[in-house]
Design a protein around this motif. Structure first.
Motif, PDB file in Angstrom:
ATOM      1  N   GLU A  81       0.906  -1.351   0.003  1.00 42.79           N
ATOM      2  CA  GLU A  81       0.090  -0.092  -0.074  1.00 42.79           C
ATOM      3  C   GLU A  81       0.850   1.354   0.032  1.00 42.79           C
ATOM      4  OE1 GLU A  81      -2.300  -0.660   3.392  1.00 42.79           O
ATOM      5  OE2 GLU A  81      -3.669  -1.705   2.288  1.00 42.79           O
ATOM      6  N   MET A  82       1.948   1.256   0.771  1.00 40.95           N
ATOM      7  CA  MET A  82       2.990   2.330   0.604  1.00 40.95           C
ATOM      8  C   MET A  82       3.473   2.602  -0.466  1.00 40.95           C
ATOM      9  SD  MET A  82       5.813   3.049   3.548  1.00 40.95           S
ATOM     10  CE  MET A  82       4.508   3.139   4.837  1.00 40.95           C
ATOM     11  N   ASP A  84       2.765   1.873  -3.484  1.00 41.27           N
ATOM     12  CA  ASP A  84       1.610   2.099  -4.615  1.00 41.27           C
ATOM     13  C   ASP A  84       0.762   3.666  -4.350  1.00 41.27           C
ATOM     14  OD1 ASP A  84       2.374   0.314  -5.756  1.00 41.27           O
ATOM     15  OD2 ASP A  84       0.393  -1.124  -5.101  1.00 41.27           O
ATOM     16  N   SER A  85       1.456   4.233  -3.021  1.00 41.67           N
ATOM     17  CA  SER A  85       0.598   5.516  -2.774  1.00 41.67           C
ATOM     18  C   SER A  85       1.130   6.562  -3.798  1.00 41.67           C
ATOM     19  CB  SER A  85       1.487   5.925  -1.477  1.00 41.67           C
ATOM     20  OG  SER A  85       2.582   6.296  -1.280  1.00 41.67           O
ATOM     21  N   LEU A 106       4.764  11.590   5.199  1.00 44.63           N
ATOM     22  CA  LEU A 106       4.099  10.072   5.118  1.00 44.63           C
ATOM     23  C   LEU A 106       4.796   8.982   5.864  1.00 44.63           C
ATOM     24  CD1 LEU A 106       1.690   8.332   3.882  1.00 44.63           C
ATOM     25  CD2 LEU A 106       3.328   7.860   1.860  1.00 44.63           C
ATOM     26  N   THR A 110       3.667   7.110   9.490  1.00 46.34           N
ATOM     27  CA  THR A 110       3.617   5.856   9.316  1.00 46.34           C
ATOM     28  C   THR A 110       4.623   5.224  10.493  1.00 46.34           C
ATOM     29  OG1 THR A 110       3.497   5.481   7.035  1.00 46.34           O
ATOM     30  CG2 THR A 110       4.421   3.508   8.258  1.00 46.34           C
TER      31      THR A 110
END
Length: 562
Positions: A81-82, A84-85, A106, A110
């Motif tokens: 997920e990270m 593909d952010s 970001l 996290t």
């Protein structure tokens, strides 16, 4: 007490059992039996607790592997997920300071959200650090630092360049201060590594390290055996992590050489048996996961949580054991098998053997005494039925039962037998002059005197009153007369104490028949005829009648009157 017990046992039985040697032999035999049984019990209990620990170890290994697979999959999902952010993708294609600051924020959020994250950083294709966010500095920095490091020679970069664009690698890390040495109080950690690909073009690699102390402590809780003194070794691709039940810290050491691993644990396809590796420790081994046939160095884990065909890899050694060492004496103490417990059980076993021997001996004496008494009473009943109550010789019925097999209806017997009929001369005068008790005594003495002249297989019976019948088995006719004559002389030679006034003598008349055939009844009848001839001739004599014609063959008159 022993003498009192044995005093109730018949003397014949005492000879066979009641000696001290017999009792102590029984005691020693039971002691040996009890000790052997106790040794077998110790062995079975020891094997049972070892097998229980080994089974528990195998179950816990499978459980921990499933937990690790699930948590690794969750880490891979977060990394996916990270990666593909939108912010990270924009930074990779257009590395402006503004975009760099956005990615830094970001990553900072996290790390703040996930306490296990130690740092995140981005490397370019050459292994040079492009961006780094560390937990130690995230609270003090508003933007990403400008300094960068070269990771091109590091283990993380060497593993990263082998990954495809859709792969994520979870790999254990050695302590940064290790350098191949033993590190005490090290912090277990893992890294998640994945290529950064945008529109099919690789821009570098995303790497973040996690503090795995919490996860490793789950291992510790699962594997260490509570109050038992034990140690735990977890082998990873980076090294061996060790802890014990007495400490909450982890120690790291580099992996042994492959050949040493194979020698110690095998090739990983068969679980080693529990092994007593020293006087103190017994070792239990199971394997964390299994290697794949395609790439033994990388075993793929659960891929169900990933999108777009992405795959999570776990970098592990070909042999990945989880080893638990347990203090052997402490383990035995947990099931009352420590040396002191064994000594106590041995004492109780020996004491139980002595008690059982004494009680068993006492019961055996009582039972055997009862059996002996029953046999004696049965024998007395048989004697009462078969022996004359006055003289102790056979009764007429018992004599007929015994003597019948010596005769046959066949014309000729291989072994001849003889029947003697003996009658006391003028015995009525004894009863009339001295009384019946004196007559009874005379009969008893004469019966004993006749028995002394007989052989082992010969028999005498009271036929009635003062008359006796005698069987001489397997005897030639020429011997019969001499035997009968000895009997007659022996009877005549007895001086009976019949009164205070003096003694009396009694003579006997004997009739003989020596037969090689015919029935017992016929032989007795002929012997009775011979007795009649002896009485008719004046008594105190022996008369022999041949079986064939009943004629008198021999007559000896020696006179003598009471």
């Amino acid at each position: 007490m022993r003498q009192k017990i044995f005093s109730r046992i018949p003397s014949g039985y005492k000879i066979h059992f009641s000696g001290h040697d017999k009792v102590w032999t029984l005691v020693l035999g039971l002691m040996l039996l009890f000790v052997l049984g106790l040794s077998l019990s110790w062995k079975l209990r020891t094997e049972s607790v070892i097998q229980d620990i080994n089974n528990r170890h195998s179950q816990q290994t499978r459980l921990v592997f499933n937990i690790f697979s699930r948590e690794a999959s969750e880490l891979g999902l977060r990394a996916s997920e990270m990666r593909d952010s939108f912010l990270l993708t924009r930074f990779l294609t257009d590395r402006t300071d503004e975009h760099r600051t956005d990615v830094y924020r970001l990553f900072s959020n996290t790390i703040k959200t996930h306490p296990a994250y130690e740092y995140l950083h981005v490397l370019d294709n050459a292994g040079i650090e492009v961006l780094r966010v560390a937990r130690a500095t995230v609270e003090n920095l508003e933007q990403a630092p400008d300094d960068s490091k070269d990771y091109s020679q590091g283990e993380s970069y060497r593993q990263a360049i082998e990954l495809l664009g859709d792969q994520f690698l979870v790999t254990a890390m050695a302590p940064e201060v290790g350098n191949g040495r033993l590190v005490v109080g090290a912090v277990p950690s893992y890294e998640v590594i994945t290529p950064l690909v945008v529109s099919g073009e690789k821009y570098g690699y995303l790497i973040y390290r996690l503090n795995s102390t919490v996860f490793f402590n789950k291992f510790r809780t699962f594997f260490l055996l509570g109050k038992l003194k034990s140690e735990l070794d977890i082998y990873t691709n980076s090294g061996v992590w060790t802890t014990s039940g007495e400490s909450t810290e982890w120690t790291w050491a580099s992996l042994p050489a492959t050949q040493e691993m194979i020698k110690e644990f095998g090739k990983g396809d068969i679980q080693p048996l529990p092994n007593r590796i020293s006087d103190q420790w017994i070792q239990f081994v199971d394997f964390f996961g299994r290697a794949t046939a395609v790439n033994p160095a990388s075993a793929p884990l659960d891929v169900r949580l990933f999108r777009k065909g992405q795959t999570l890899l776990n970098s592990q050694a070909k042999i990945t054991p989880v080893v638990v060492r347990v203090d052997y004496d402490a383990m035995l103490s947990s099931v009352s098998l420590s040396p002191s417990d064994r000594r106590m059980e041995l004492v109780w076993a020996l004491l139980a053997a002595v008690i059982c021997a004494l009680v068993g001996n006492y019961v055996w004496l009582k039972v055997s005494g009862w059996i002996t008494q029953m046999r004696r009473e049965r024998r007395e009943l048989q004697d009462a039925a078969n022996l004359d109550f006055l003289t102790g010789v056979l009764t007429r019925k018992a004599f007929l039962t015994y003597a019948t097999p010596h005769f046959s209806e066949l014309p000729t017997l291989v072994r001849p037998s003889a029947i003697l009929m003996l009658d006391l001369d003028c015995f009525k005068a004894i009863n009339d002059n001295y009384g019946h008790f004196a007559g009874d005594a005379v009969l008893q003495e004469i019966a004993k005197a006749v028995e002394r002249e007989l052989r082992e297989n010969d028999r005498i019976a009271r036929w009635g009153g003062d008359e006796f019948v005698i069987l001489l088995g397997s005897v030639e006719p020429r011997q019969v007369y001499s035997i009968a004559e000895r009997i007659r002389i022996g009877v005549m030679g007895i001086k009976h104490d019949v009164s205070l006034a003096g003694k009396a003598q009694v003579t006997a008349s004997i009739g003989i028949i020596s037969a090689r055939g015919g029935s017992l009844t016929d032989s007795i009848e002929y012997a009775d005829k011979a007795l009649y001839q002896a009485k008719k001739g004046g008594g105190n004599r022996v008369v022999v009648i041949p079986y064939d014609d009943g004629a008198i063959a021999q007559d000896a008159n020696v006179g003598a009157v009471v």
